[in-house]
Design a protein around this motif. Structure first.
Motif, mmCIF file in Angstrom:
data_model
loop_
_atom_site.group_PDB
_atom_site.id
_atom_site.type_symbol
_atom_site.label_atom_id
_atom_site.label_comp_id
_atom_site.label_asym_id
_atom_site.label_seq_id
_atom_site.Cartn_x
_atom_site.Cartn_y
_atom_site.Cartn_z
ATOM 1 N N LYS A 46 -2.556 5.005 4.756
ATOM 2 C CA LYS A 46 -1.976 3.655 4.611
ATOM 3 C C LYS A 46 -2.244 2.805 5.849
ATOM 4 O O LYS A 46 -2.750 1.688 5.763
ATOM 5 N N LEU B 279 0.875 -1.170 0.000
ATOM 6 C CA LEU B 279 0.000 0.000 0.000
ATOM 7 C C LEU B 279 0.915 1.223 0.000
ATOM 8 O O LEU B 279 1.630 1.465 0.977
ATOM 9 N N SER C 87 2.136 -1.695 4.305
ATOM 10 C CA SER C 87 1.970 -0.270 4.019
ATOM 11 C C SER C 87 3.348 0.370 4.103
ATOM 12 O O SER C 87 4.110 0.087 5.038
ATOM 13 N N ASP D 80 3.228 -2.818 8.953
ATOM 14 C CA ASP D 80 2.886 -1.402 8.946
ATOM 15 C C ASP D 80 4.170 -0.570 8.903
ATOM 16 O O ASP D 80 4.862 -0.450 9.918
#
Lengths: 368, 295
Positions: free
Chosen positions: A194, A186, A335, A303
């Motif tokens: 995100k 992402l 992300s 993340d």
């Protein structure tokens, strides 16, 4: 204990157990109270439990009769519990609660010869339990609809998804399907949503609209942006990685083996007995990866894994992920604003811009 | 000293056992607060629980106990124990409710106010509220003093049974779900991703803490309850390199300090709760020193 109220005279219909029988009264009370409290615990709204105690106590103080005190306590828990039980279908909750209260009154009127407190306690508890069961069934039906149409080979799917906080969408119109073994990135600038989208896909943030379907919700691993521990807290690398096994029913030997394997795969086997506070930034990031891998996930969510690392640390982590790709069948959703990482490891991208998410190939991502 | 202690067992056995069980249960629960760096939450919940007891007194729930106390100045106000008296149940119910409610209030922090600020608010509002509620009662301020500094010696057989239940419940909760509780403590987001219901587990933890503190304060006072909750966990944090080990060491420290404290108190005619908390307080610098020497 204060003396109970004298028993109501026995029913004229001898031989038929009726709630006027002292044992029956006690059973009705107990059943109603237990059902109500069980429902309150099920939806576990803590204030409800806090409310139950003083209401019961106040009942004992004011009513001087156990049954009325119990009724007060149960009613205090049951009515809000009823509404919370139907939280997934809020529009239905209030009319149903009103219908339930009316039903109780009519029941009391129809059986006015019976002790009303016992009758209401038992009926209220049963009604509350029925509401919870109905709510669970309705929710299950919703979930079945969501997951029922997933195509074979797809392990994560977002449909007309709007992601955001407190009912306000940060991203909307998100549609994509992630197949098994694909690595999705992402991509977007800071504040583009995100992390919000990742958390919604992960299931820790409820969608504002639309649905997210995951083939195996239990087999998810998550690597947060960075490892945060209170400064005074002491834990070892081995123990911290083992926390990833929470919620899995494993024997001690199996748990140890999984932790050792995850640490070996992330190159932290030699640091297993070290304290987490002694690790460098890059090692901490690898420890987070080890904690997620210990679960043996089929879908791994990362993340912004390189945001807290310097160039060398980011390169090391990318190497680690590349090795992982070669050794395991894993679906990955990451992300990041690191396009180089996406180009090196990704199979697909989702570009986040102006509140929209556009799924595309790596070539599209490179062009931007 | 040990022989004298054993000779007095017939008189004070129930009280000492109650104190040990409470110390062990609270010591184990305290580890979770120490791991979150929220030790002061224990003090706030303890004060909220004391406010609940004060509210029960103010509402007249313990009028009967107060009346009996006027006849026997040495009797403990809660001497009736859990024998089924509605007054006692009312007081315990209200104390537990205030404890659970106070713990819940501290979880509301985040968007508008920090958790620490709310914890301080609960602590201060409860401390002031308890005194204000009882300021004009017949034995009001005396009762507040008792809540804060009980001698533990009036614990009854029923108190002992409740304390045993609390200690066993704490052991079962931690043995069955230690990994979940620790993950919730260090990384709630990962816990949610792993399928744990974070709100439910947090609520269970806070409810258990509120109930345990309500029981402990009723039997042993705020000082003993908060001392056994915070100090063993802090000392264990210095001694242990792993959270799992802290869960075993903290209750053992609490048990040891309570045992030694009760013996010293008996030998030198000191209040047992204060002697125990004094010893536990000494454990913390000793543990820091031991950690430094062993490094």
């Amino acid at each position: 204990m204060k003396p109970r109220a004298p028993a109501v005279p026995a029913s004229p219909r001898e031989g038929i157990p009726s709630p006027s029988h002292p044992d029956m009264r006690a059973w009705l009370d107990a059943a109603g109270a237990c059902l109500s409290l069980a429902c309150a615990v099920h939806c576990l709204a803590l204030p409800l439990l806090a409310l139950a105690f003083p209401l019961l106590g106040l009942g004992f103080l004011l009513c001087e009769e156990v049954e009325w005190a119990l009724l007060l306590g149960v009613a205090g828990v049951a009515l809000p519990g009823f509404c919370i039980g139907f939280r997934a279908h809020r529009r239905a909750a209030l009319p149903l609660a009103a219908a339930g209260a009316l039903g109780l009154l009519l029941l009391g009127r129809a059986f006015h010869g019976l002790p009303q407190a016992h009758l209401w306690t038992a009926a209220g508890g049963l009604g509350l339990a029925a509401a919870h069961l109905a709510n669970r069934r309705l929710c299950r039906t919703c979930r079945a609809c969501q997951t029922g149409t997933m195509s074979p080979g797809i392990c994560l799917e977002a449909r007309d998804l709007a992601a955001g906080y407190f009912g306000r969408a940060v991203l909307s119109g998100v549609n994509f399907s992630i197949g098994a073994g694909e690595w999705w990135f992402l991509l977007g600038e800071n504040g583009s949503g995100k992390t919000t989208l990742l958390r919604t896909l992960l299931g820790t943030l409820p969608p504002v609209r639309g649905t997210v379907a995951c083939a195996e919700p239990a087999a998810r691993g998550y690597v947060p942006q960075q490892l945060e521990l209170p400064p005074a807290l002491r834990t070892t690398v081995r123990e911290y990685a083992g926390l990833g096994l929470a919620g899995l029913r494993l024997g001690r030997g199996e748990a140890r083996a999984r932790v050792a394997e995850a640490l070996a795969r992330t190159g932290l086997a030699a640091q297993a007995r070290m304290e987490v506070a002694e690790l460098s930034g890059g090692q901490r990031q690898r420890l987070l990866l080890a904690r997620a891998l210990a679960r043996r996930p089929s879908v791994l969510f990362l993340d912004e894994p390189t945001s807290a690392l310097d160039a060398r640390g980011a390169e090391d982590l990318a190497d680690e992920l590349a090795r992982l790709r070669g050794t395991a069948t894993l679906t990955l959703v990451c992300s990041t604003h690191d396009r180089a990482l996406a180009r090196r490891l990704g199979t697909h991208t989702v570009r986040l811009e102006n509140g929209r998410a556009v799924a595309g190939s790596l070539d599209t991502a490179s062009a931007h | 000293m040990f022989t004298e202690f054993l000779e007095a067992w017939t008189l004070f056995g129930d009280a000492w056992l109650t104190g040990w069980l409470l110390a062990a249960g609270l010591g184990a629960c305290g580890v979770l607060l120490a791991a979150r760096d929220q030790v002061f939450l224990g003090a706030a919940v303890a004060q909220a629980t004391a406010l609940g007891l004060a509210a029960a007194l103010a509402l007249g729930g313990l009028a009967a106990a107060g009346a009996s106390e006027t006849q026997d100045p040495h009797a403990h106000p809660h001497a009736h124990g859990m024998s089924g008296e509605p007054d006692e149940r009312f007081a315990l119910a209200l104390a537990a409710a205030f404890g659970v409610g106070g713990a819940w209030l501290t979880t509301l922090g985040g968007r508008k106010e920090s958790r620490e600020a709310l914890t301080a608010w609960v602590f201060l509002a409860s401390s002031a509220g308890a005194v204000l509620l009882l300021a004009h009662g017949p034995h009001g301020l005396e009762e507040v003093k008792r809540l804060h500094a009980s001698t533990l010696l009036a614990a009854t057989g029923a108190d002992l049974a409740w304390s045993a239940l609390f200690a066993l419940g704490s052991a079962a909760l931690l043995a069955g779900g230690w990994r979940k509780l620790l993950l919730l403590t260090v990384d709630p987001e990962m816990a949610a991703a792993a399928g744990l219901n974070v709100a439910r587990w947090n609520a269970l933890m806070l409810a258990w803490l509120g109930l345990g503190l309500a029981l402990s304060i009723r039997c042993a006072g705020t000082l003993y309850a908060f001392g056994c909750l915070a100090l063993p966990a802090l000392a264990a944090r210095q001694l242990c390199r792993e959270l799992g080990a802290m869960l075993a060491v903290a209750p053992l420290l609490a048990l040891g300090a309570a045992g030694a404290g009760f013996m010293l108190a008996h030998r030198f005619d000191l209040p047992p709760a204060h002697a125990t908390v004094g010893l536990l307080a000494a454990c913390l610098p000793a543990a820091c020193l031991a950690r430094r020497l062993l490094r």
